[in-house]
Design a protein around this motif. Structure first.
Motif, short mmCIF file in Angstrom:
data_model
loop_
_atom_site.label_atom_id
_atom_site.label_comp_id
_atom_site.label_asym_id
_atom_site.label_seq_id
_atom_site.Cartn_x
_atom_site.Cartn_y
_atom_site.Cartn_z
N LEU A 97 -42.49 28.38 87.99
CA LEU A 97 -42.25 29.51 87.76
C LEU A 97 -43.23 30.72 88.45
O LEU A 97 -42.66 31.63 89.19
CB LEU A 97 -41.80 30.19 86.65
N TRP B 274 -31.79 28.85 90.09
CA TRP B 274 -32.26 28.24 88.98
C TRP B 274 -32.21 28.86 87.72
O TRP B 274 -31.81 27.76 86.90
CB TRP B 274 -34.04 28.58 89.11
N VAL C 23 -36.77 23.54 93.05
CA VAL C 23 -36.84 24.40 92.01
C VAL C 23 -35.78 24.59 91.32
O VAL C 23 -35.65 24.90 90.10
CB VAL C 23 -37.41 25.73 92.72
N ILE C 24 -34.61 24.63 92.14
CA ILE C 24 -33.26 25.05 91.41
C ILE C 24 -32.80 24.02 90.35
O ILE C 24 -32.45 24.16 89.46
CB ILE C 24 -32.19 25.24 92.51
N PHE D 298 -34.33 31.92 92.53
CA PHE D 298 -34.72 31.89 91.20
C PHE D 298 -33.29 32.26 90.49
O PHE D 298 -33.37 32.02 89.15
CB PHE D 298 -35.65 32.66 90.97
N ALA E 124 -34.73 21.85 88.92
CA ALA E 124 -35.68 21.96 87.88
C ALA E 124 -34.98 22.89 86.69
O ALA E 124 -35.26 22.51 85.36
CB ALA E 124 -37.10 22.39 87.91
N GLY E 125 -34.30 23.78 87.03
CA GLY E 125 -33.72 24.58 85.90
C GLY E 125 -32.55 23.91 85.05
O GLY E 125 -32.58 24.10 83.76
#
Length: 420
Positions: free
Chosen positions: A229, A250, A303-304, A247, A306-307
């Motif tokens: 983050l 995410w 990253v997305i 984000f 990982a959400g």
């Protein structure tokens, strides 16, 4: 295997919705600064490691202040504690937006973290106490607020940050002022606890094996979480709005899987296996980020994704902590928050320093290894997780039975025209 929510978590009193709305705005503050980190770095001539101190000052102060939230709340009451926290957030977020130096913003973010600690620790206890639908339903509602806040925060930060990096800070001040009015108007004052919390109670609570293991697991998890983050925006090389959209994607994954994914997985596989598998999957995703940090497309996608695993973990660990700790929930929340936010606060700054000393891949490699360590630590608390899940099932069953009796009584009164 158990763990579903009891009843509908979204059928709640107005006071619960007021606190949940304030939670959304509060959690927006976590991701709100993500899209503007590169802009702040450029405009104020600060290095990435200096800019990541916006996370460190906020989260470390928040962690330390967690130790006194119970002491404060047990003396002035939950509602006044919520209001105090909200006032501090409004003041310090506005001051951060007015600052002309990176040091000033870092300092005001620390004050913001103090307010957030008073609010976050108390809001969870208020929602659990006032919510209908059982304990699991209250946690799902709380995590839904967290997910929505984290999802909307980067988008708003990107839109406002496109105008000026000061915009997101002023935006939080305005929205938190609205949340403050809603809290004052809709939340009733709750009775003060019979026993006042001592300053050392959260530290003493960590002597309990289950709470300590869950807290250390969360420290490892938050190190990996906040490495992604807090530092991933720098190697992405995107503008504020583009970062906000990334984000936001995410955050949507966090929101959806905290509300829908986590309860289903717990029912299907059980609490402990789901947590083991989820942390392992998140570690794999962060290893991918470490390997392909300089590949923009892979970095954005990872990253997305990982959400998904962050949303699942947030809901299940919060439930487990509240059930595994043999102490009052505000004390357990304060102890747990202290340990986990220390990890979250130090990780972004460490990431910046590691990238400067070695290369951009190293921070994410360390973050992934910390998640693997979290799985190992969690395994030492397996028996505590099993007991926590059993206790959660009993609490939810009792809540469902109470709701059923209330509905039957209401139906009988409606049919006879009596009012109790």
């Amino acid at each position: 295997m158990s763990g579903g929510s009891a009843g509908n978590p979204f059928r709640q009193p107005k006071a619960v919705w007021a606190v949940a709305f304030a939670c959304i705005i509060s959690f927006m503050g976590i991701g709100l600064v993500d899209p503007i980190l590169p802009a702040i770095s450029e405009d104020l001539h600060a290095s990435p490691s200096q800019v990541t101190l916006l996370f460190t000052s906020y989260l470390v102060i928040m962690a330390v202040a967690m130790l006194v939230t119970g002491w404060v709340s047990s003396r002035i009451g939950a509602k006044r504690t919520l209001i105090t926290g909200l006032v501090l957030i409004v003041v310090f977020s506005a001051l951060a937006g007015s600052s002309d130096s990176i040091g000033g913003i870092i300092g005001f973010r620390a004050g913001w973290g103090l307010g957030n600690s008073l609010f976050v620790a108390t809001s969870l206890a208020v929602i659990v106490a006032a919510a209908s639908g059982g304990f699991s339903g209250a946690i799902i509602l709380y995590e839904a607020a967290l997910g929505i806040g984290i999802a909307v925060g980067p988008l708003l930060g990107g839109l406002l940050g496109h105008i000026s990096w000061r915009g997101p800070f002023y935006g939080v001040a305005v929205l938190m002022a609205i949340a403050l009015i809603a809290t004052i108007t809709l939340v009733r004052a709750q009775p003060k606890p019979a026993r006042k919390t001592g300053l050392l109670d959260p530290i003493k609570a960590l002597r309990h094996r289950g709470l300590l293991i869950m807290s250390l697991t969360a420290l490892c998890y938050n190190w990996g979480f906040f490495t992604v983050l807090g530092y991933a925006p720098f190697p992405m090389g995107l503008h504020a709005i583009e970062l906000g959209l990334v984000f936001t994607g995410w955050g949507l994954m966090v929101a959806i899987f905290s509300v829908a994914g986590a309860p289903w997985l717990q029912r299907r596989f059980g609490l402990a296996p789901t947590l083991y598998g989820n942390l392992t999957a998140l570690a794999i995703v962060v290893f991918v980020i470490a390997a392909f940090t300089e590949n923009q497309a892979v970095l954005v996608a990872a990253v997305i994704v990982a959400g998904i695993f962050i949303g699942i973990n947030n809901t299940l660990t919060t439930q487990a902590v509240m059930m595994v700790a043999p102490v009052e929930r505000p004390v357990a929340s304060a102890a747990y928050g202290f340990v986990r936010f220390i990890g979250g606060g130090l990780a972004p700054f460490a990431a910046g320093k590691l990238a400067e000393a070695y290369n951009v891949h190293v921070p994410f490699l360390i973050g992934a290894c910390s998640l693997v360590l979290g799985v190992v630590v969690l395994a030492f608390g397996h028996r505590d997780l099993v007991r926590a899940e059993r206790r959660q099932a009993e609490v939810d069953a009792h809540a469902r039975e109470g709701e059923k009796e209330a509905e039957e009584t209401e139906a009988a009164e409606a049919s006879t025209g009596t009012v109790s």
